[in-house]
Design a protein around this motif. Structure first.
Motif, PDB file in Angstrom:
ATOM      1  N   ARG A  41       0.790  -1.209  -0.183  1.00 53.56           N
ATOM      2  CA  ARG A  41      -0.031   0.127  -0.076  1.00 53.56           C
ATOM      3  C   ARG A  41       0.997   1.223  -0.158  1.00 53.56           C
ATOM      4  O   ARG A  41       0.675   2.187  -0.614  1.00 53.56           O
ATOM      5  CB  ARG A  41      -0.945  -0.032   1.173  1.00 53.56           C
ATOM      6  CG  ARG A  41      -1.938   1.136   1.216  1.00 53.56           C
ATOM      7  CD  ARG A  41      -2.879   1.122   2.659  1.00 53.56           C
ATOM      8  NE  ARG A  41      -3.720   0.183   2.298  1.00 53.56           N
ATOM      9  CZ  ARG A  41      -3.969  -1.020   2.662  1.00 53.56           C
ATOM     10  NH1 ARG A  41      -2.989  -1.412   3.604  1.00 53.56           N
ATOM     11  NH2 ARG A  41      -4.947  -1.680   2.544  1.00 53.56           N
ATOM     12  N   ARG A  42       2.071   1.152   0.942  1.00 52.85           N
ATOM     13  CA  ARG A  42       2.713   2.254   0.964  1.00 52.85           C
ATOM     14  C   ARG A  42       3.435   2.712  -0.480  1.00 52.85           C
ATOM     15  O   ARG A  42       3.708   3.690  -0.871  1.00 52.85           O
ATOM     16  CB  ARG A  42       3.936   2.220   2.094  1.00 52.85           C
ATOM     17  CG  ARG A  42       3.205   2.308   3.471  1.00 52.85           C
ATOM     18  CD  ARG A  42       4.449   2.603   4.539  1.00 52.85           C
ATOM     19  NE  ARG A  42       5.391   1.335   4.371  1.00 52.85           N
ATOM     20  CZ  ARG A  42       5.297   0.227   5.229  1.00 52.85           C
ATOM     21  NH1 ARG A  42       4.218   0.254   5.826  1.00 52.85           N
ATOM     22  NH2 ARG A  42       6.237  -0.726   4.900  1.00 52.85           N
ATOM     23  N   VAL A  43       3.989   1.525  -1.216  1.00 49.55           N
ATOM     24  CA  VAL A  43       4.274   1.860  -2.364  1.00 49.55           C
ATOM     25  C   VAL A  43       3.629   2.279  -3.594  1.00 49.55           C
ATOM     26  O   VAL A  43       3.989   3.143  -4.149  1.00 49.55           O
ATOM     27  CB  VAL A  43       5.296   0.445  -2.943  1.00 49.55           C
ATOM     28  CG1 VAL A  43       5.759   0.424  -4.529  1.00 49.55           C
ATOM     29  CG2 VAL A  43       6.261  -0.185  -1.859  1.00 49.55           C
ATOM     30  N   PHE A  44       2.408   1.799  -3.551  1.00 46.72           N
ATOM     31  CA  PHE A  44       1.477   2.247  -4.608  1.00 46.72           C
ATOM     32  C   PHE A  44       1.273   3.721  -4.219  1.00 46.72           C
ATOM     33  O   PHE A  44       0.892   4.534  -5.444  1.00 46.72           O
ATOM     34  CB  PHE A  44       0.309   1.346  -4.437  1.00 46.72           C
ATOM     35  CG  PHE A  44       0.253   0.200  -5.611  1.00 46.72           C
ATOM     36  CD1 PHE A  44      -0.413   0.430  -6.848  1.00 46.72           C
ATOM     37  CD2 PHE A  44       0.780  -1.039  -5.241  1.00 46.72           C
ATOM     38  CE1 PHE A  44      -0.364  -0.785  -7.501  1.00 46.72           C
ATOM     39  CE2 PHE A  44       0.900  -1.968  -6.044  1.00 46.72           C
ATOM     40  CZ  PHE A  44       0.130  -1.793  -7.336  1.00 46.72           C
ATOM     41  N   ASN A  45       1.017   4.242  -3.061  1.00 51.71           N
ATOM     42  CA  ASN A  45       0.712   5.562  -2.749  1.00 51.71           C
ATOM     43  C   ASN A  45       1.840   6.440  -2.938  1.00 51.71           C
ATOM     44  O   ASN A  45       1.545   7.613  -3.365  1.00 51.71           O
ATOM     45  CB  ASN A  45       0.093   5.725  -1.146  1.00 51.71           C
ATOM     46  CG  ASN A  45      -1.134   5.074  -1.027  1.00 51.71           C
ATOM     47  OD1 ASN A  45      -1.989   4.936  -1.980  1.00 51.71           O
ATOM     48  ND2 ASN A  45      -1.491   4.681   0.164  1.00 51.71           N
ATOM     49  N   ARG A  46       2.935   5.839  -2.581  1.00 48.83           N
ATOM     50  CA  ARG A  46       4.086   6.846  -2.991  1.00 48.83           C
ATOM     51  C   ARG A  46       4.532   7.241  -4.298  1.00 48.83           C
ATOM     52  O   ARG A  46       4.887   8.368  -4.476  1.00 48.83           O
ATOM     53  CB  ARG A  46       5.519   6.010  -2.298  1.00 48.83           C
ATOM     54  CG  ARG A  46       6.754   6.916  -2.163  1.00 48.83           C
ATOM     55  CD  ARG A  46       7.827   6.351  -1.960  1.00 48.83           C
ATOM     56  NE  ARG A  46       7.659   5.894  -0.199  1.00 48.83           N
ATOM     57  CZ  ARG A  46       7.551   4.697   0.139  1.00 48.83           C
ATOM     58  NH1 ARG A  46       7.766   3.653  -0.761  1.00 48.83           N
ATOM     59  NH2 ARG A  46       7.453   4.509   1.425  1.00 48.83           N
ATOM     60  N   ILE A  47       4.037   6.383  -5.270  1.00 52.44           N
ATOM     61  CA  ILE A  47       4.274   6.678  -6.851  1.00 52.44           C
ATOM     62  C   ILE A  47       3.279   7.210  -7.419  1.00 52.44           C
ATOM     63  O   ILE A  47       3.070   7.515  -8.575  1.00 52.44           O
ATOM     64  CB  ILE A  47       4.760   5.103  -7.512  1.00 52.44           C
ATOM     65  CG1 ILE A  47       3.442   4.360  -7.416  1.00 52.44           C
ATOM     66  CG2 ILE A  47       6.109   4.755  -6.904  1.00 52.44           C
ATOM     67  CD1 ILE A  47       3.867   3.146  -8.398  1.00 52.44           C
ATOM     68  N   ASN A  48       1.941   7.297  -6.611  1.00 53.42           N
ATOM     69  CA  ASN A  48       0.837   7.817  -7.032  1.00 53.42           C
ATOM     70  C   ASN A  48       0.403   7.223  -8.415  1.00 53.42           C
ATOM     71  O   ASN A  48       0.142   7.706  -9.371  1.00 53.42           O
ATOM     72  CB  ASN A  48       0.909   9.361  -7.130  1.00 53.42           C
ATOM     73  CG  ASN A  48      -0.425   9.976  -7.316  1.00 53.42           C
ATOM     74  OD1 ASN A  48      -1.476   9.469  -7.534  1.00 53.42           O
ATOM     75  ND2 ASN A  48      -0.594  11.289  -7.288  1.00 53.42           N
ATOM     76  N   TYR A  49       0.114   5.711  -7.918  1.00 57.27           N
ATOM     77  CA  TYR A  49      -0.224   4.926  -9.251  1.00 57.27           C
ATOM     78  C   TYR A  49      -1.364   5.488  -9.971  1.00 57.27           C
ATOM     79  O   TYR A  49      -1.318   5.674 -11.392  1.00 57.27           O
ATOM     80  CB  TYR A  49      -0.555   3.467  -8.784  1.00 57.27           C
ATOM     81  CG  TYR A  49      -0.407   2.623  -9.993  1.00 57.27           C
ATOM     82  CD1 TYR A  49       0.547   2.144 -10.627  1.00 57.27           C
ATOM     83  CD2 TYR A  49      -1.774   2.356 -10.590  1.00 57.27           C
ATOM     84  CE1 TYR A  49       0.338   1.205 -11.678  1.00 57.27           C
ATOM     85  CE2 TYR A  49      -1.965   1.409 -11.648  1.00 57.27           C
ATOM     86  CZ  TYR A  49      -0.818   0.650 -12.134  1.00 57.27           C
ATOM     87  OH  TYR A  49      -0.875   0.004 -13.252  1.00 57.27           O
ATOM     88  N   PRO A  50      -2.580   5.977  -9.653  1.00 56.50           N
ATOM     89  CA  PRO A  50      -3.702   6.597 -10.491  1.00 56.50           C
ATOM     90  C   PRO A  50      -3.130   7.627 -11.405  1.00 56.50           C
ATOM     91  O   PRO A  50      -3.679   7.757 -12.555  1.00 56.50           O
ATOM     92  CB  PRO A  50      -4.488   6.832  -9.578  1.00 56.50           C
ATOM     93  CG  PRO A  50      -4.413   6.179  -8.517  1.00 56.50           C
ATOM     94  CD  PRO A  50      -2.848   5.958  -8.385  1.00 56.50           C
ATOM     95  N   LEU A  51      -2.078   8.430 -11.004  1.00 59.48           N
ATOM     96  CA  LEU A  51      -1.717   9.807 -11.774  1.00 59.48           C
ATOM     97  C   LEU A  51      -0.936   9.251 -12.845  1.00 59.48           C
ATOM     98  O   LEU A  51      -0.838   9.941 -13.941  1.00 59.48           O
ATOM     99  CB  LEU A  51      -0.879  10.661 -10.917  1.00 59.48           C
ATOM    100  CG  LEU A  51      -0.425  12.018 -11.676  1.00 59.48           C
ATOM    101  CD1 LEU A  51      -1.526  12.505 -12.398  1.00 59.48           C
ATOM    102  CD2 LEU A  51       0.385  12.957 -10.541  1.00 59.48           C
ATOM    103  N   CYS A  52      -0.021   8.219 -12.578  1.00 62.67           N
ATOM    104  CA  CYS A  52       0.924   7.626 -13.498  1.00 62.67           C
ATOM    105  C   CYS A  52       0.159   6.804 -14.428  1.00 62.67           C
ATOM    106  O   CYS A  52       0.398   6.906 -15.842  1.00 62.67           O
ATOM    107  CB  CYS A  52       1.934   6.671 -12.790  1.00 62.67           C
ATOM    108  SG  CYS A  52       3.172   7.208 -11.697  1.00 62.67           S
ATOM    109  N   PHE A  53      -1.128   6.156 -13.981  1.00 64.03           N
ATOM    110  CA  PHE A  53      -1.626   5.607 -15.046  1.00 64.03           C
ATOM    111  C   PHE A  53      -2.338   6.477 -16.185  1.00 64.03           C
ATOM    112  O   PHE A  53      -2.449   6.189 -17.295  1.00 64.03           O
ATOM    113  CB  PHE A  53      -2.818   4.714 -14.288  1.00 64.03           C
ATOM    114  CG  PHE A  53      -3.733   4.096 -15.319  1.00 64.03           C
ATOM    115  CD1 PHE A  53      -3.620   2.446 -15.503  1.00 64.03           C
ATOM    116  CD2 PHE A  53      -5.049   4.630 -15.597  1.00 64.03           C
ATOM    117  CE1 PHE A  53      -4.612   1.862 -16.598  1.00 64.03           C
ATOM    118  CE2 PHE A  53      -5.989   3.880 -16.427  1.00 64.03           C
ATOM    119  CZ  PHE A  53      -5.702   2.608 -16.739  1.00 64.03           C
ATOM    120  N   ALA A  54      -2.885   7.621 -15.485  1.00 64.24           N
ATOM    121  CA  ALA A  54      -3.598   8.624 -16.408  1.00 64.24           C
ATOM    122  C   ALA A  54      -2.495   9.341 -17.438  1.00 64.24           C
ATOM    123  O   ALA A  54      -2.888   9.398 -18.544  1.00 64.24           O
ATOM    124  CB  ALA A  54      -4.330   9.795 -15.687  1.00 64.24           C
TER     125      ALA A  54
END
Length: 292
Positions: free
Chosen positions: A241-254
């Motif tokens: 959870r910390r890794v996904f939130n640190r990289i802001n995956y939704p923003l990267c996906f967008a």
């Protein structure tokens, strides 16, 4: 079972600011206008949707009336005037048009109609709309709207990408193959926007990279759901959870998705497909906090 039912009811009752749904509404309305007006300059409106012999089928005059009322409903939806009625009319009229000819259809037709259906049940006209201006005297409003239509839009987006990716099973797409799918597509006169044949061979490695990126982006799209859940439960423990939130995956996906579709639109003739699928993207950026 009772706990699951309670969580389901809580999800249906969630309310949130309406900005994201308003942006989806505006883009969907523009997408509807683009989908219908796309055939007008080419003189194909009657050829696509009218019965040439008029033997019980729609006449050209009826097709023109249906097309322009669909354009009007899409414009009203984008402007947010009588928003719910405009969404209903947009869905009904566009469905009438695209089902007149069973041989004329595209994937983005379903994407658009699904989104129009969800907009009917949303509060997409609560802000950034003429309805808001008439109701409150200003263009924006802090009025909260129901959240579930936006959540279903995210699920629809993921299902669209994932189902597209898992159907690409030829050796030209799959890892371990020659990754030549994009290379060959850019030479197809039906799809290509430009004749790139003279220099395309030199760019073959680049087309291989874009082929691989397209496949992995689509197949791994369900990770977006996991990432959004992690953001909604950021106060809970867990290394993943910390890794996904640190990289802001939704923003990267967008960002990846926007570049992906801009590339498709620039190099290929896909009509308003890129715009319509990107109209789902504003739904990704609402912050929610899970309970329980």
């Amino acid at each position: 079972m009772k706990k699951l039912w309670a969580r389901w009811l809580h999800l249906l009752e969630l309310r949130e600011p309406g900005l994201q749904l308003a942006l989806c509404r505006i883009m969907a309305g523009i997408g509807l206008v683009a989908s219908v007006s796309f055939v007008l300059p080419h003189g194909t409106l009657i050829a696509l949707w009218s019965d040439a012999g008029y033997r019980g089928g729609p006449s050209p005059s009826l097709i023109w009336i249906l097309a322009f009322t669909t354009l009007l409903s899409g414009l009203l939806l984008a402007l947010g005037l009588f928003t719910r009625i405009a969404a209903i009319l947009s869905l009904v009229l566009f469905n009438l048009l695209i089902h007149l000819n069973p041989h004329d259809g595209s994937a983005y037709d379903s994407l658009l109609t699904n989104q129009l259906f969800l907009l009917i049940f949303s509060g997409a006209g609560a802000t950034l709309s003429l309805d808001c201006k008439l109701r409150h005297g200003r263009w924006t409003s802090p009025t909260l709207v129901t959240a579930w239509p936006r959540l279903v839009m995210i699920l629809q987006l993921v299902l669209c990408y994932w189902s597209t990716g898992v159907q690409k099973i030829s050796g030209h797409w799959l890892p371990g193959g020659d990754l030549s799918a994009v290379y060959y597509t850019l030479q197809d006169p039906f799809w290509r926007r430009w004749d790139l044949t003279p220099g395309l061979s030199q760019a073959y490695p680049i087309t291989q990279l874009t082929t691989a990126f397209s496949w992995w982006f689509e197949v791994l799209s369900p990770l977006l759901l996991l990432a959004l859940y992690y953001r909604a439960t950021a106060d809970r423990p867990g290394r993943q959870r910390r890794v996904f939130n640190r990289i802001n995956y939704p923003l990267c996906f967008a960002i990846w998705g926007i570049l992906f579709h801009l590339g498709i639109h620039f190099f290929m003739r896909v009509g308003p497909f890129s715009w319509i699928i990107l109209s789902y993207y504003p739904a990704l950026f609402q912050r929610m906090k899970a309970e329980g």
